[in-house]
Design a protein around this motif. Structure first.
Motif, PDB file in Angstrom:
ATOM      1  N   ASP A  38     -37.110 -48.668  -0.255  1.00  0.00           N
ATOM      2  CA  ASP A  38     -36.302 -48.210  -1.125  1.00  0.00           C
ATOM      3  C   ASP A  38     -34.883 -48.041  -0.470  1.00  0.00           C
ATOM      4  N   PRO A  39     -34.029 -49.017  -0.115  1.00  0.00           N
ATOM      5  CA  PRO A  39     -32.653 -48.865   0.539  1.00  0.00           C
ATOM      6  C   PRO A  39     -31.772 -47.954  -0.176  1.00  0.00           C
ATOM      7  N   GLY A  40     -31.842 -47.673  -1.274  1.00  0.00           N
ATOM      8  CA  GLY A  40     -30.692 -46.650  -1.933  1.00  0.00           C
ATOM      9  C   GLY A  40     -31.249 -45.127  -1.927  1.00  0.00           C
ATOM     10  N   GLN A  41     -32.632 -44.997  -1.376  1.00  0.00           N
ATOM     11  CA  GLN A  41     -32.885 -43.725  -1.218  1.00  0.00           C
ATOM     12  C   GLN A  41     -32.397 -42.948  -0.162  1.00  0.00           C
ATOM     13  N   GLN A  42     -32.213 -41.510  -0.153  1.00  0.00           N
ATOM     14  CA  GLN A  42     -31.577 -40.827   1.001  1.00  0.00           C
ATOM     15  C   GLN A  42     -32.974 -40.202   1.504  1.00  0.00           C
ATOM     16  N   TYR A  43     -32.794 -40.278   3.013  1.00  0.00           N
ATOM     17  CA  TYR A  43     -33.978 -39.874   3.787  1.00  0.00           C
ATOM     18  C   TYR A  43     -33.572 -38.592   4.685  1.00  0.00           C
ATOM     19  N   PRO A  44     -34.521 -37.898   5.129  1.00  0.00           N
ATOM     20  CA  PRO A  44     -33.999 -36.669   5.909  1.00  0.00           C
ATOM     21  C   PRO A  44     -34.183 -37.144   7.206  1.00  0.00           C
ATOM     22  N   TYR A  45     -33.042 -36.972   8.337  1.00  0.00           N
ATOM     23  CA  TYR A  45     -32.925 -37.268   9.532  1.00  0.00           C
ATOM     24  C   TYR A  45     -33.246 -36.070  10.429  1.00  0.00           C
ATOM     25  N   ILE A  46     -33.936 -36.393  11.596  1.00  0.00           N
ATOM     26  CA  ILE A  46     -34.310 -35.444  12.664  1.00  0.00           C
ATOM     27  C   ILE A  46     -33.498 -35.717  13.870  1.00  0.00           C
ATOM     28  N   VAL A  47     -32.422 -34.924  14.107  1.00  0.00           N
ATOM     29  CA  VAL A  47     -31.746 -35.131  15.482  1.00  0.00           C
ATOM     30  C   VAL A  47     -32.353 -34.385  16.447  1.00  0.00           C
ATOM     31  N   PHE A  48     -32.937 -35.359  17.571  1.00  0.00           N
ATOM     32  CA  PHE A  48     -33.452 -34.804  18.392  1.00  0.00           C
ATOM     33  C   PHE A  48     -32.871 -34.608  19.865  1.00  0.00           C
ATOM     34  N   GLY A  49     -32.713 -33.327  20.532  1.00  0.00           N
ATOM     35  CA  GLY A  49     -32.046 -33.406  21.804  1.00  0.00           C
ATOM     36  C   GLY A  49     -33.216 -33.237  22.728  1.00  0.00           C
ATOM     37  N   HIS A  50     -33.250 -34.140  23.451  1.00  0.00           N
ATOM     38  CA  HIS A  50     -34.512 -34.210  24.304  1.00  0.00           C
ATOM     39  C   HIS A  50     -34.335 -33.919  25.731  1.00  0.00           C
ATOM     40  N   GLY A  51     -33.094 -32.885  26.295  1.00  0.00           N
ATOM     41  CA  GLY A  51     -33.006 -32.347  27.235  1.00  0.00           C
ATOM     42  C   GLY A  51     -32.210 -33.476  28.539  1.00  0.00           C
ATOM     43  N   TRP A  52     -31.720 -32.882  29.378  1.00  0.00           N
ATOM     44  CA  TRP A  52     -30.954 -33.492  30.619  1.00  0.00           C
ATOM     45  C   TRP A  52     -32.059 -34.409  31.377  1.00  0.00           C
ATOM     46  N   ILE A  53     -31.276 -35.540  31.821  1.00  0.00           N
ATOM     47  CA  ILE A  53     -31.744 -36.502  32.609  1.00  0.00           C
ATOM     48  C   ILE A  53     -33.119 -36.935  32.049  1.00  0.00           C
ATOM     49  N   MET A  54     -33.572 -36.819  30.804  1.00  0.00           N
ATOM     50  CA  MET A  54     -34.744 -37.525  30.327  1.00  0.00           C
ATOM     51  C   MET A  54     -34.564 -38.513  29.623  1.00  0.00           C
ATOM     52  N   ASN A  55     -35.203 -39.591  29.624  1.00  0.00           N
ATOM     53  CA  ASN A  55     -34.972 -40.795  28.933  1.00  0.00           C
ATOM     54  C   ASN A  55     -35.463 -40.749  27.207  1.00  0.00           C
ATOM     55  N   HIS A  56     -34.747 -40.732  26.642  1.00  0.00           N
ATOM     56  CA  HIS A  56     -35.129 -40.801  25.248  1.00  0.00           C
ATOM     57  C   HIS A  56     -36.414 -41.540  24.681  1.00  0.00           C
ATOM     58  N   SER A  57     -36.802 -42.500  25.622  1.00  0.00           N
ATOM     59  CA  SER A  57     -37.820 -43.497  25.162  1.00  0.00           C
ATOM     60  C   SER A  57     -39.240 -42.645  25.489  1.00  0.00           C
ATOM     61  N   LEU A  58     -39.099 -41.633  26.328  1.00  0.00           N
ATOM     62  CA  LEU A  58     -40.505 -40.841  26.591  1.00  0.00           C
ATOM     63  C   LEU A  58     -41.037 -40.169  25.159  1.00  0.00           C
ATOM     64  N   TYR A  59     -40.176 -40.315  24.085  1.00  0.00           N
ATOM     65  CA  TYR A  59     -40.735 -39.554  22.918  1.00  0.00           C
ATOM     66  C   TYR A  59     -41.108 -40.488  21.676  1.00  0.00           C
ATOM     67  N   GLN A  60     -41.317 -41.908  22.255  1.00  0.00           N
ATOM     68  CA  GLN A  60     -41.932 -42.743  21.384  1.00  0.00           C
ATOM     69  C   GLN A  60     -42.900 -42.543  20.406  1.00  0.00           C
ATOM     70  N   GLY A  61     -43.816 -41.621  20.912  1.00  0.00           N
ATOM     71  CA  GLY A  61     -45.009 -41.446  20.053  1.00  0.00           C
ATOM     72  C   GLY A  61     -44.646 -40.386  18.975  1.00  0.00           C
ATOM     73  N   LEU A  62     -43.559 -39.480  19.140  1.00  0.00           N
ATOM     74  CA  LEU A  62     -43.266 -38.576  18.198  1.00  0.00           C
ATOM     75  C   LEU A  62     -42.446 -39.447  17.069  1.00  0.00           C
ATOM     76  N   THR A  63     -41.425 -40.398  17.620  1.00  0.00           N
ATOM     77  CA  THR A  63     -40.706 -41.469  16.625  1.00  0.00           C
ATOM     78  C   THR A  63     -41.751 -41.970  15.842  1.00  0.00           C
ATOM     79  N   ASN A  64     -42.814 -42.586  16.543  1.00  0.00           N
ATOM     80  CA  ASN A  64     -43.774 -43.477  15.834  1.00  0.00           C
ATOM     81  C   ASN A  64     -44.280 -42.746  14.842  1.00  0.00           C
ATOM     82  N   THR A  65     -44.518 -41.378  14.844  1.00  0.00           N
ATOM     83  CA  THR A  65     -45.362 -40.483  13.921  1.00  0.00           C
ATOM     84  C   THR A  65     -44.594 -40.183  12.812  1.00  0.00           C
ATOM     85  N   LEU A  66     -43.102 -39.804  13.165  1.00  0.00           N
ATOM     86  CA  LEU A  66     -42.299 -39.369  12.001  1.00  0.00           C
ATOM     87  C   LEU A  66     -41.611 -40.457  11.177  1.00  0.00           C
ATOM     88  N   VAL A  67     -41.256 -41.544  11.824  1.00  0.00           N
ATOM     89  CA  VAL A  67     -40.624 -42.691  10.947  1.00  0.00           C
ATOM     90  C   VAL A  67     -41.432 -43.004   9.837  1.00  0.00           C
TER      91      VAL A  67
END
Length: 88
Positions: A38-67
């Protein structure tokens, strides 16, 4: 176990935001469903601060679950400590 890459249900794109107060660019990755039911639908966003010097891709499991559950996820691509640290 998820976490070895994006799920087939999840797509991503990069976006740069500007912080005018600190005069800096914030590189992010935004994850969303591969097909939007539903492209017109509004969705909740989760802004994820993952910490210093960590690659955001380490959290793919979390992303694959939430999206697929209807969330959008935004992570920063920060990879180094800001200078000076107290201004961050």
């Amino acid at each position: 176990m998820a976490g070895l890459g994006l799920s087939a249900q999840v797509a991503q794109y990069s976006k740069v935001f500007t912080d005018p107060v600190r005069n800096r660019q914030i590189n992010t990755v935004i994850y969303h469903p591969q097909t939007d039911p539903d492209p017109g639908q509004q969705y909740p966003y989760i802004v994820f601060g993952h910490g210093w010097i960590m690659n955001h891709s380490l959290y793919q499991g979390l992303t694959n679950t939430l999206v697929p559950q209807g969330y959008r996820s935004i992570t920063s691509k920060a990879s180094a400590l800001p200078s000076p640290l107290q201004d961050f």
